[in-house]
Design an enzyme around this catalytic site. Structure first.
Site, PDB file in Angstrom:
ATOM      1  N   LYS A   5       0.848  -1.206   0.000  1.00  0.00           N
ATOM      2  CA  LYS A   5       0.000   0.000   0.000  1.00  0.00           C
ATOM      3  C   LYS A   5       0.872   1.240   0.000  1.00  0.00           C
ATOM      4  CE  LYS A   5      -1.955   2.566   3.304  1.00  0.00           C
ATOM      5  NZ  LYS A   5      -1.869   3.907   2.686  1.00  0.00           N
ATOM      6  N   GLU A  24      10.246   0.420  10.269  1.00  0.00           N
ATOM      7  CA  GLU A  24      11.278   1.443  10.069  1.00  0.00           C
ATOM      8  C   GLU A  24      10.589   2.761  10.380  1.00  0.00           C
ATOM      9  OE1 GLU A  24      13.141   4.255   9.017  1.00  0.00           O
ATOM     10  OE2 GLU A  24      13.127   3.699   6.896  1.00  0.00           O
ATOM     11  N   CYS A  79      13.453  10.217   7.370  1.00  0.00           N
ATOM     12  CA  CYS A  79      13.401   9.625   8.712  1.00  0.00           C
ATOM     13  C   CYS A  79      14.745   9.797   9.417  1.00  0.00           C
ATOM     14  CB  CYS A  79      12.986   8.170   8.635  1.00  0.00           C
ATOM     15  SG  CYS A  79      13.857   7.266   7.375  1.00  0.00           S
ATOM     16  N   GLU A 121       9.994  14.603  16.290  1.00  0.00           N
ATOM     17  CA  GLU A 121      10.310  14.607  14.860  1.00  0.00           C
ATOM     18  C   GLU A 121       9.411  15.630  14.152  1.00  0.00           C
ATOM     19  OE1 GLU A 121       9.299  11.016  12.613  1.00  0.00           O
ATOM     20  OE2 GLU A 121      11.247  11.167  11.638  1.00  0.00           O
TER      21      GLU A 121
HETATM   22  P1  NAP Z   1       2.072   7.620   8.796  1.00  0.00           P
HETATM   23  O1  NAP Z   1       0.659   7.895   9.195  1.00  0.00           O
HETATM   24  O2  NAP Z   1       2.896   6.803   9.684  1.00  0.00           O
HETATM   25  O3  NAP Z   1       1.981   6.987   7.330  1.00  0.00           O
HETATM   26  C1  NAP Z   1       2.798   5.975   6.799  1.00  0.00           C
HETATM   27  C2  NAP Z   1       1.962   4.908   6.132  1.00  0.00           C
HETATM   28  O4  NAP Z   1       1.168   4.212   7.110  1.00  0.00           O
HETATM   29  C3  NAP Z   1       0.967   5.427   5.110  1.00  0.00           C
HETATM   30  O5  NAP Z   1       0.850   4.498   4.055  1.00  0.00           O
HETATM   31  C4  NAP Z   1      -0.294   5.504   5.940  1.00  0.00           C
HETATM   32  O6  NAP Z   1      -1.479   5.581   5.229  1.00  0.00           O
HETATM   33  C5  NAP Z   1      -0.203   4.242   6.748  1.00  0.00           C
HETATM   34  N1  NAP Z   1      -1.064   4.221   7.927  1.00  0.00           N
HETATM   35  C6  NAP Z   1      -1.559   5.274   8.636  1.00  0.00           C
HETATM   36  N2  NAP Z   1      -2.334   4.854   9.647  1.00  0.00           N
HETATM   37  C7  NAP Z   1      -2.336   3.499   9.600  1.00  0.00           C
HETATM   38  C8  NAP Z   1      -2.950   2.468  10.388  1.00  0.00           C
HETATM   39  N3  NAP Z   1      -3.712   2.755  11.438  1.00  0.00           N
HETATM   40  N4  NAP Z   1      -2.726   1.184  10.038  1.00  0.00           N
HETATM   41  C9  NAP Z   1      -1.944   0.876   8.991  1.00  0.00           C
HETATM   42  N5  NAP Z   1      -1.356   1.794   8.201  1.00  0.00           N
HETATM   43  C10 NAP Z   1      -1.531   3.089   8.501  1.00  0.00           C
HETATM   44  O7  NAP Z   1       2.813   8.968   8.531  1.00  0.00           O
HETATM   45  P2  NAP Z   1       2.142  10.365   8.109  1.00  0.00           P
HETATM   46  O8  NAP Z   1       0.892  10.652   8.874  1.00  0.00           O
HETATM   47  O9  NAP Z   1       2.016  10.381   6.657  1.00  0.00           O
HETATM   48  O10 NAP Z   1       3.260  11.359   8.612  1.00  0.00           O
HETATM   49  C11 NAP Z   1       3.248  11.750   9.966  1.00  0.00           C
HETATM   50  C12 NAP Z   1       4.612  11.759  10.544  1.00  0.00           C
HETATM   51  O11 NAP Z   1       5.209  10.464  10.427  1.00  0.00           O
HETATM   52  C13 NAP Z   1       5.607  12.642   9.848  1.00  0.00           C
HETATM   53  O12 NAP Z   1       5.498  13.969  10.195  1.00  0.00           O
HETATM   54  C14 NAP Z   1       6.881  12.024  10.278  1.00  0.00           C
HETATM   55  O13 NAP Z   1       7.217  12.464  11.560  1.00  0.00           O
HETATM   56  C15 NAP Z   1       6.583  10.566  10.291  1.00  0.00           C
HETATM   57  N6  NAP Z   1       7.003   9.862   9.056  1.00  0.00           N
HETATM   58  C16 NAP Z   1       8.120   9.124   9.084  1.00  0.00           C
HETATM   59  C17 NAP Z   1       8.534   8.479   7.939  1.00  0.00           C
HETATM   60  C18 NAP Z   1       9.773   7.648   7.902  1.00  0.00           C
HETATM   61  O14 NAP Z   1      10.324   7.441   6.837  1.00  0.00           O
HETATM   62  N7  NAP Z   1      10.231   7.111   9.007  1.00  0.00           N
HETATM   63  C19 NAP Z   1       7.810   8.591   6.772  1.00  0.00           C
HETATM   64  C20 NAP Z   1       6.643   9.340   6.767  1.00  0.00           C
HETATM   65  C21 NAP Z   1       6.265   9.961   7.930  1.00  0.00           C
HETATM   66  P3  NAP Z   1      -2.045   7.035   4.813  1.00  0.00           P
HETATM   67  O15 NAP Z   1      -1.642   7.126   3.429  1.00  0.00           O
HETATM   68  O16 NAP Z   1      -3.484   7.045   4.973  1.00  0.00           O
HETATM   69  O17 NAP Z   1      -1.440   8.033   5.743  1.00  0.00           O
END
Ligand code: NAP
Ligand code: MG
Length: 496
Positions: free
Chosen positions: A187, A263, A297, A394
């Protein structure tokens, strides 16, 4: 309709798939839902794509299961490698188009996006090479038994990826999961579904048997949650926030105890000693935080500079950061494009506001750039204390804090003071300082006199709350293999 014609400023017209890629075909979701894909540079709608619901995930799992138990199992390791090499070649052929899609959808500078796709090509070739090198062991215990230990694929794997490196995270995940003989439902992030769907077209062209690779667009709370709680998915691999990582682990625990690798985020220290080459250090510190608009990240978001060079460093770092070209990501000299979405933009701006209100000094930046698109000025804070939110959490944007330190002991303690442990860096010309400080930092990767230098051969992942498991290198294969011991009791031919 499961595709549409789109145009990018760099490459012109191309055919963009918009359906869900399940069992080798682009299909509409069962419930017919779609969602809009936004261009973060001007906030316009690029197109709409199908949204996967729980039912679509279930159909994809059935296809992946059938492929795993059927055709894919019969494919030899050598041929698995050939499919991956072919996919890598197709990525290379369509490098410009893939990069342009990434820039359109994610907002990253086109030159950087081309770098990402180049790294996808290397990663896919690298894992193609591993496909026929997955080996077991013979273990002697006594003369009455013959024991062998073999590595087997885990089965049907779910992979959930973020929006900051949509294609690169896709390649990091697809490479090892397929090299080891699993099937997959992946996904993409709701903010950036387009490049993964184009890659799906290349998966089809590469000729993988139907059901081996299924690629869906959708929301975390619906499709992501359906993957992590599915009873017939054997493994989930996730890259994203620590908050969601916890939810995924809980969902895995309360469903079928599927295996989990994570990760997650970071708040990585970037440490500059008095004896560092200051020009190099400034370049790497600048790149460490502002590359990919701070949406990494492993971003070096906490900069620590030793007191002897602090003033000189700060004056020149400010000057360097304010010269980073922020603007149209298709512009030839652009370094920094827009943040990925309104939500991320608002989140980052609220951290900047919080920093100002808690008494930190804005050395440069601190404001939105322009009035359309999600652009933010490269922002440097000084005068911070270790307990401030902007130093502990972060931000995932072009924002860093710079602190002054006296001794190596003090900076190691500060460097290790967050709940994260993904990466760190040390800038020094003293080999002892480089090695001792690197060894003392609780981080999965430490760079010396550089930053963000990831390589497909080198393992990457987190200490502490930055994750479980390692991606890239040989280490990533372990995420997708399980060990079987076969112990054979021998007859009486020789030893009675
Ligand atoms: P996120 O919510 O962790 O999103 C990452 C992935 O997980 C997306 O595909 C997301 O879908 C999915 N996801 C969200 N909620 C889920 C659930 N309950 N069960 C399963 N999958 C789920 O990250 P974000 O909201 O886009 O970003 C928020 C913060 O996360 C950023 O500001 C940053 O601090 C951190 N982040 C870290 C990384 C990294 O590389 N470590 C990458 C992105 C973000 P959706 O498409 O619906 O969100
Ligand atoms: Mg987008």
């Amino acid at each position: 309709m499961t595709s549409t014609t789109l145009k990018t400023p760099a490459t012109g017209d191309y055919e963009q798939p918009t359906g869900l890629f399940i069992n080798g075909e682009f299909v509409k979701g069962v419930e017919g839902k779609t969602f809009e894909v936004i261009n973060p540079s001007d906030e316009s709608v690029i197109c709409s794509v199908s949204e996967a619901t729980e039912k679509d995930v279930d159909i994809a799992v059935k296809a992946a299961r059938a492929a795993f138990e059927g055709e894919w199992r019969k494919v030899t390791p050598e041929d698995r490698g050939k499919y991956l090499h072919k996919l890598a070649d197709l990525f290379e052929r369509d490098l410009e188009t893939l990069a342009a899609i990434e820039t359109l959808d994610n907002g990253k500078a086109f030159s950087m996006a081309k770098g990402d796709v180049g790294m996808c090509v290397s990663t896919l070739h690298y894992y193609a090479g591993w496909a026929d090198k997955i080996e077991g062991k013979v273990i002697d215990t006594n003369h009455e038994t013959f024991n062998y230990v073999k590595k087997e694929p885990i089965g049907v794997c779910g992979q959930i990826i973020p929006w900051n490196f949509p294609l690169l995270m896709w390649a990091w995940k697809i490479g090892p999961v397929l090299a080891t003989g699993n099937t997959v439902i992946i996904k993409s992030a709701e903010q950036t579904p387009l490049s993964a769907l184009y890659a799906a077209k290349l998966v089809k062209e590469a000729g993988f048997p139907n059901g081996v690779v299924n690629i869906i667009s959708g929301f975390g709370k619906v499709a992501g949650a359906a993957i992590s709680s599915h009873m017939d998915i054997d493994k989930v691999a996730f890259t994203g926030s620590t908050v969601v990582g916890r939810q995924i682990m809980k969902a895995a625990a309360s469903s079928n105890l599927k295996k989990v690798t994570l990760e997650l985020g970071g708040k990585s220290p970037n440490i500059v000693f008095d004896d560092a080459d200051i020009d190099n250090a400034i370049s790497w510190v600048n790149f460490g935080i502002f590359f990919n608009h701070g949406q990494c990240c492993c971003a070096g978001s906490r900069v620590y500079v030793q007191e002897g060079i602090y003033d000189k460093f700060m004056a020149r770092f400010k000057e360097r950061a304010s010269k980073n070209v922020v603007g149209d990501p298709f512009g030839s000299d652009t370094f920094q494009g827009p943040q990925v979405s309104q939500v991320q933009f608002d989140r980052i701006m609220s951290y900047i506001e919080h920093g100002k209100q808690s008494g930190a000094t804005v050395e440069t930046g601190g404001k939105r750039k322009g009035d359309k698109g999600f652009f933010i000025e490269p922002t440097i804070f000084s005068g911070v204390s270790e307990d401030m939110k902007i130093v502990q959490e972060e931000i995932f944007g072009p924002v860093c804090s710079v602190s002054k330190f006296k001794t190596a002991e003090e900076v190691v303690k500060a460097g290790n003071s967050t709940t994260y442990g993904l990466a760190a860096a040390v800038h020094t010309s003293n080999i002892n300082t480089a090695i001792e400080v690197s060894n003392a930092l609780k981080a999965g990767t430490v760079w010396v006199n550089s930053y963000n230098m990831l390589h497909h051969q080198l393992p990457f992942g987190g200490y502490k709350e930055s994750g479980i498991g390692r991606e890239l290198g040989e280490a990533a294969l372990e995420n997708y293999l399980q060990t079987k011991t076969v112990s054979i009791r021998l007859g009486n031919a020789l030893f009675g």
